[in-house]
Design an enzyme around this catalytic site. Sequence first.
Site, PDB file in Angstrom:
ATOM      1  N   ASP A 212       0.956  -1.113  -0.024  1.00 41.67           N
ATOM      2  CA  ASP A 212      -0.313  -0.048   0.427  1.00 41.67           C
ATOM      3  C   ASP A 212       1.477   1.466   0.335  1.00 41.67           C
ATOM      4  OD1 ASP A 212      -1.128   2.217   0.898  1.00 41.67           O
ATOM      5  OD2 ASP A 212      -2.056   1.614   2.808  1.00 41.67           O
TER       6      ASP A 212
ATOM      7  N   GLU B 296      -3.803   3.929  -2.661  1.00 43.33           N
ATOM      8  CA  GLU B 296      -3.746   3.918  -1.254  1.00 43.33           C
ATOM      9  C   GLU B 296      -5.404   3.474  -0.732  1.00 43.33           C
ATOM     10  OE1 GLU B 296      -2.670   6.026   2.751  1.00 43.33           O
ATOM     11  OE2 GLU B 296      -1.919   3.818   3.490  1.00 43.33           O
ATOM     12  N   GLU B 297      -6.207   5.433  -1.483  1.00 44.37           N
ATOM     13  CA  GLU B 297      -7.954   5.424  -1.401  1.00 44.37           C
ATOM     14  C   GLU B 297      -8.306   4.795  -1.967  1.00 44.37           C
ATOM     15  OE1 GLU B 297      -5.178   7.829  -1.984  1.00 44.37           O
ATOM     16  OE2 GLU B 297      -5.272   9.218  -0.236  1.00 44.37           O
TER      17      GLU B 297
END
Length: 476
Positions: free
Chosen positions: A254, A272-273
């Site tokens: 991540d 990541e989001e």
Amino acid sequence: NKRHTVLIDVDTFNSQRKILTQKGRDLWHSDFVKMPCSQATHQKSRWDVISKKLKSLASKKTASVKDVEEAIIKYNPKYKDQWSFDALHTLDKNTHDTENYYKTLFPKIAALALKLPSFVNKAIPLLRKGQSAAITMSQVQISCLLANAFFCTFPHRNTSSPNAEYSGYPSINFNSLFGNLSRRKIEKLRAIMHYFKEVTDESTRPKGLVTFERECLSYTDMPTWESCKANLSKLHITSEGQIELEGKGMLQVDFANSLIGGGVLGSGLLQEEILFVINPELIVARLFTEKLEDNECLIITGSQQFSSYSGFGDSFEWAGPYEDQSERDEWARRKTKILAIDAMNFRHSVDQYRMRHITRELNKAYCGFKGYDGHENPDIATGKWGCGAFNGDPQLKALIQLMAAAKAKRGLAFFTFGDENLKQRLQRIYDLMFAEGITVGTLYKLLRDFSPAKHCDSHVDLFDFIEKNRNSKSHL
Ligand code: APR
């Protein structure tokens, strides 16, 4: 001797495994998550108000966004004029009646949130900086905690002022997801609402466990990179595919923020989001994970992917349900392993070639790659870590990750995310270095020589530099 807290109660998770179950205590204490349903006197009355509101929502067949808004503001009155719900309103308005399940879903999320005192009856320790520790909980418990985040019930979590108690933690209440309407928010909400639809339905409710582990690399465990004799491990490079799809079964990196999840509850929609939006269980890490330090990472085992997606950033779209077929381990956790490591954010690109920063990135990657007891330690799926929002040089970051993987004795699958040029150039330099048996230490010294060269001429290219200079160092 890492502390591992298991939040499961035999009543809520009927496992044949030997899982430690201690009857939990409600600890209103700075080492634990302060819960909205705490019996601490002033919180008790707050939970009374919250549960009254949620009960009234839960008793309805349908509830409107306005009802949700009113409930949230009732126990967060300070934010009446600050919090906006326009994204949630627009999602609801723009969804055709035949597909609009939100009105019937809101009462179910409220009912799930209300279960908090019985579902999570053991205090949740904070994963604090400087301490390796782990927490295991069931997917049902996570869904209940996230239902509370949806209804913004967590106390002490609404202010980001530097002196606030949780200022070193990411936000957890979902209010920031509901306001500041944008296309991104709508797409994110579609994914999040789909998650709640699945977890509130008896037939699709997930039944496994998830473990969150904070790992802290001690100074004595930090490699002396300069004298590291490790040879490069195997590398697979592809310009096609994505870490989270093609990297299934591997340790998936991540590209994190030090505040785990980054802008997932705001408008961020990068690697990541997106990962957190399609695997919403990851979001619960924000409840208890203090900002990562330079020598720390977070490893999450067992989270489930609920949604498919297309695009990236502004072009991101929720693309419907995802049927996660990942196997489960003996702890009933999905075998998915996600490694959150935060790269440095370089405002001035040239800073990244300073040895202090290169060493920081090497140690950060190594902290995640090194392998820990109780893990199978599969190969690593990664890519242009730190090279988007954080402005890193993909060539440098590829070498850094290759060096850390070599030291950790693990193979690397590198996803260049459509970058054909990087794929070819990385393959070429890797083949050269591998054939000549260049060690991690030699590469480290080459990077040290590259640093001043880059400062003199910003157009110097790292791979060219290594190709030209590798023989001057390879005997060292
Ligand atoms: N698989 C492989 N590669 C990807 C994927 C994916 N699913 N998604 C993106 N990439 C590639 C893209 O080329 C992207 O530009 O990785 C690059 C870096 O991605 P970023 O998300 O920009 O990562 P980084 O530079 O480390 O920024 C981290 O962004 O998402 C926030 O919270 C995060 O604040 C943190 C920051």
